[in-house]
Design a protein around this motif. Structure first.
Motif, PDB file in Angstrom:
ATOM      1  N   GLY A 234      33.752   8.424  -5.219  1.00 63.88           N
ATOM      2  CA  GLY A 234      33.932   9.734  -4.613  1.00 63.88           C
ATOM      3  C   GLY A 234      32.713  10.612  -4.717  1.00 63.88           C
ATOM      4  N   ALA A 235      32.941  11.895  -4.752  1.00 66.24           N
ATOM      5  CA  ALA A 235      31.908  12.898  -4.517  1.00 66.24           C
ATOM      6  C   ALA A 235      31.012  13.137  -5.724  1.00 66.24           C
ATOM      7  N   ASN A 236      29.800  13.541  -5.424  1.00 68.13           N
ATOM      8  CA  ASN A 236      28.895  14.081  -6.421  1.00 68.13           C
ATOM      9  C   ASN A 236      29.075  15.593  -6.455  1.00 68.13           C
ATOM     10  N   ALA A 237      29.589  16.089  -7.548  1.00 69.16           N
ATOM     11  CA  ALA A 237      29.715  17.542  -7.778  1.00 69.16           C
ATOM     12  C   ALA A 237      30.390  18.239  -6.597  1.00 69.16           C
ATOM     13  N   ASP A 238      29.646  19.050  -5.829  1.00 68.19           N
ATOM     14  CA  ASP A 238      30.268  19.892  -4.800  1.00 68.19           C
ATOM     15  C   ASP A 238      30.144  19.322  -3.390  1.00 68.19           C
ATOM     16  N   ASP A 239      30.052  18.006  -3.264  1.00 72.87           N
ATOM     17  CA  ASP A 239      29.992  17.389  -1.932  1.00 72.87           C
ATOM     18  C   ASP A 239      31.415  17.276  -1.372  1.00 72.87           C
ATOM     19  N   TYR A 240      31.909  18.380  -0.838  1.00 73.87           N
ATOM     20  CA  TYR A 240      33.280  18.420  -0.345  1.00 73.87           C
ATOM     21  C   TYR A 240      33.435  17.628   0.960  1.00 73.87           C
ATOM     22  N   ASP A 295      36.078  24.856 -10.877  1.00 73.94           N
ATOM     23  CA  ASP A 295      35.942  25.236  -9.465  1.00 73.94           C
ATOM     24  C   ASP A 295      35.869  23.989  -8.588  1.00 73.94           C
ATOM     25  N   LEU A 296      35.096  23.002  -9.029  1.00 71.84           N
ATOM     26  CA  LEU A 296      34.961  21.763  -8.270  1.00 71.84           C
ATOM     27  C   LEU A 296      36.303  21.035  -8.179  1.00 71.84           C
ATOM     28  N   HIS A 300      38.079  20.140  -4.619  1.00 74.75           N
ATOM     29  CA  HIS A 300      38.314  18.747  -4.248  1.00 74.75           C
ATOM     30  C   HIS A 300      39.816  18.449  -4.188  1.00 74.75           C
ATOM     31  N   SER A 301      40.565  19.009  -5.122  1.00 72.87           N
ATOM     32  CA  SER A 301      42.012  18.782  -5.132  1.00 72.87           C
ATOM     33  C   SER A 301      42.677  19.363  -3.889  1.00 72.87           C
TER      34      SER A 301
END
Length: 515
Positions: A234-240, A295-296, A300-301
């Motif tokens: 899945g994502a790296n940090a804030d890569d929504y 926050d992340l 993502h959730s």
């Protein structure tokens, strides 16, 4: 004269207010029984990186005078069993997408010598491979989590690896496992289909990886008695956007988990900051960076909820922790860093956040277990030291597989300069015997904070406490002074009927046990 007296009183008032002890009202909902804190939130990570495997878990010098089974260090195993380690992720990390499992099986003198081109261009003799890893997990009494090679591997290779490990019938690969000393299938459930596919795992776009994931996952077979829990990179940090594309293109029933990676960085990726020599500004920035993970998780959730409203897919934070500059005088590619009280508070705060979101987060793996990044254990030849972070996992182990009890409160601020962050974070749970455990963190380095706690739906007769703190947030455990930062009995609380008033020391993590 009156004006002067008023001014004097005003100044005194400011002085008193600056050092006043904050009081917080907290409510614990002990009637809640909806969500369980998965024990896999307390997982760990071991990569072929620096001295994590070799000269860590696995002795390079088998004559070293330490408890051992074969070449596995049993003093490390014993320490990790004490904290009930539930899960170990291997072989990476970035190393996973260059690792070919067939190099690490069979007689050691027949295994090929490779180059660890991911971490330092050092020799990799493959003496620690699949069967050694599963032996380690068996000694630890924990679940293995294998990250498969999507970057340089093939679907056939991953399919063969799973058959080698999980098939109990007759086949060439199952017979190879038997010849290598393990008659019964290992039944490994957790499989990562690639790692950081947006970066070191192949520099892919989310659209390309989503299709590639489905191709690989289709050939990751369930053998009798060995259903797989497949985890999407899945994502790296804030890569929504990565999460949006992944959840849109891969159905919830095609994966058990979806990973997210986030590291606490004090300054920036080029100059992360020292693990031991830092001031209050850097302390504050480190805790602020740590708390940003919530926050992340929320964002993502929210995306995952659009495509998986029943929360069938676990959000797996399978790499997390503070990343500082390597220790001076060490190989920079080995990512060896010391571990301070600050790092322990980062671990404690992160775990409180993961517990809070256990309806979606059902796995997390601290990076990494031994001698790398935010390690639990550091070694120096025969010596071994347990870090402050290790003791957080010892305090928090009671939350594993317990029922989450929601807590509600308004935290006072910890202010530095013009910025502020919440000073207190907490989580609570009830185990299968009805015992309530509350973990509380006060990140304020100067002020004690009182928590007046009430309980909805629970009564208790006894209360016990442990606390992890020290005189300075830079304090560490060393090979010469291994017990500088260690839990101690805690009794600075008062029971008043069914309420509890707890005085949290500055920069501390506290466990309260109620029976």
């Amino acid at each position: 004269m009156m004006k002067k007296l008023t001014t004097t009183l005003f100044i005194i008032g400011i002085s008193i207010a600056a050092f006043a002890q904050e009081t917080v009202s907290m409510q614990v909902n002990a009637k809640a029984d909806k969500d369980k804190i998965s024990r896999f939130i307390y997982g760990h990570f071991a990569e072929h990186l620096g001295r994590c495997i070799y000269d860590g878990f696995y002795l390079e010098d088998s004559t070293m005078n330490v408890p051992k089974q074969g070449r596995i260090r049993m003093d490390i195993v014993s320490a990790l069993k004490t904290i009930n380690i539930p899960l170990l992720r291997w072989p990476g990390g970035c190393f996973a997408d260059r690792y070919h499992w067939s190099d690490g099986i069979g007689p050691k003198d027949k295994r090929p010598l490779r180059i660890n081109s991911t971490w330092g261009m050092v020799p990799e003799d493959n003496s620690f491979g699949t069967d050694e890893f599963l032996q380690l997990c068996n000694l630890l009494n924990c679940e293995p989590y294998i990250a498969g090679n999507v970057g340089t591997g093939t679907p056939q290779q991953m399919s063969d690896w799973i058959e080698y490990l999980n098939f109990g019938g007759k086949s060439a690969l199952a017979d190879m496992r038997r010849a290598n000393g393990h008659a019964d299938p290992y039944k490994v459930a957790f499989w990562g289909v690639g790692n950081e596919s947006w970066g070191c795992g192949g520099d892919m776009t989310p659209e390309y990886y989503a299709d590639l994931y489905k191709r690989y996952a289709a050939f990751c077979l369930n053998y009798p008695g060995a259903p797989l829990k497949k985890i999407m990179s899945g994502a790296n940090a804030d890569d929504y956007n990565w999460t949006e594309v992944s959840m849109k293109n891969v159905r919830p029933n095609q994966m058990w988990g979806y990973s997210m990676h986030y590291y606490t960085i004090v300054n920036n990726w080029q100059h992360k900051g020292s693990a031991t020599n830092f001031n209050e500004e850097e302390y504050f920035k480190g805790l602020k960076s740590c708390l940003h993970i919530e926050d992340l998780i929320n964002k993502h959730s929210a995306i995952m909820d659009k495509y998986d409203p029943q929360k069938k897919v676990s959000l797996c934070v399978d790499e997390w922790g503070i990343w500082t500059d390597p220790e001076p005088g060490t190989n920079g590619a080995f990512l060896y860093q010391q571990n301070s009280l600050r790092d322990a508070l980062i671990a404690a705060s992160s775990l409180n956040i993961f517990n809070k979101h256990c309806d979606r987060i059902r796995m997390a793996n601290l990076a990494q277990t031994v001698n790398v990044l935010q390690a639990l254990v550091l070694t120096q030849k025969e010596k071994m030291v347990l870090t402050p972070t290790y003791y957080i996992f010892d305090l928090y182990k009671y939350h594993q597989d317990a029922t989450l009890l929601p807590v509600s409160f308004f935290s006072p601020d910890y202010k530095y300069g013009e910025e502020s962050i919440p000073a207190v974070n907490a989580s609570a749970s009830k185990d299968s015997n009805g015992v309530i455990h509350i973990t509380l963190v006060n990140i304020d380095p100067k002020n004690k904070i009182t928590i007046n706690t009430s309980f909805n739906g629970a009564a208790f007769k006894t209360a016990e406490g442990q606390v992890l703190t020290s005189a300075n947030f830079t304090d560490i455990n060393t090979f010469d002074n291994p017990n500088k930062v260690k839990p101690a009995a805690f009794s600075d609380f008062k029971k008043n009927g069914n309420e509890l008033s707890i005085n949290l020391p500055p920069m501390s993590a506290t466990l309260i046990t109620l029976k």
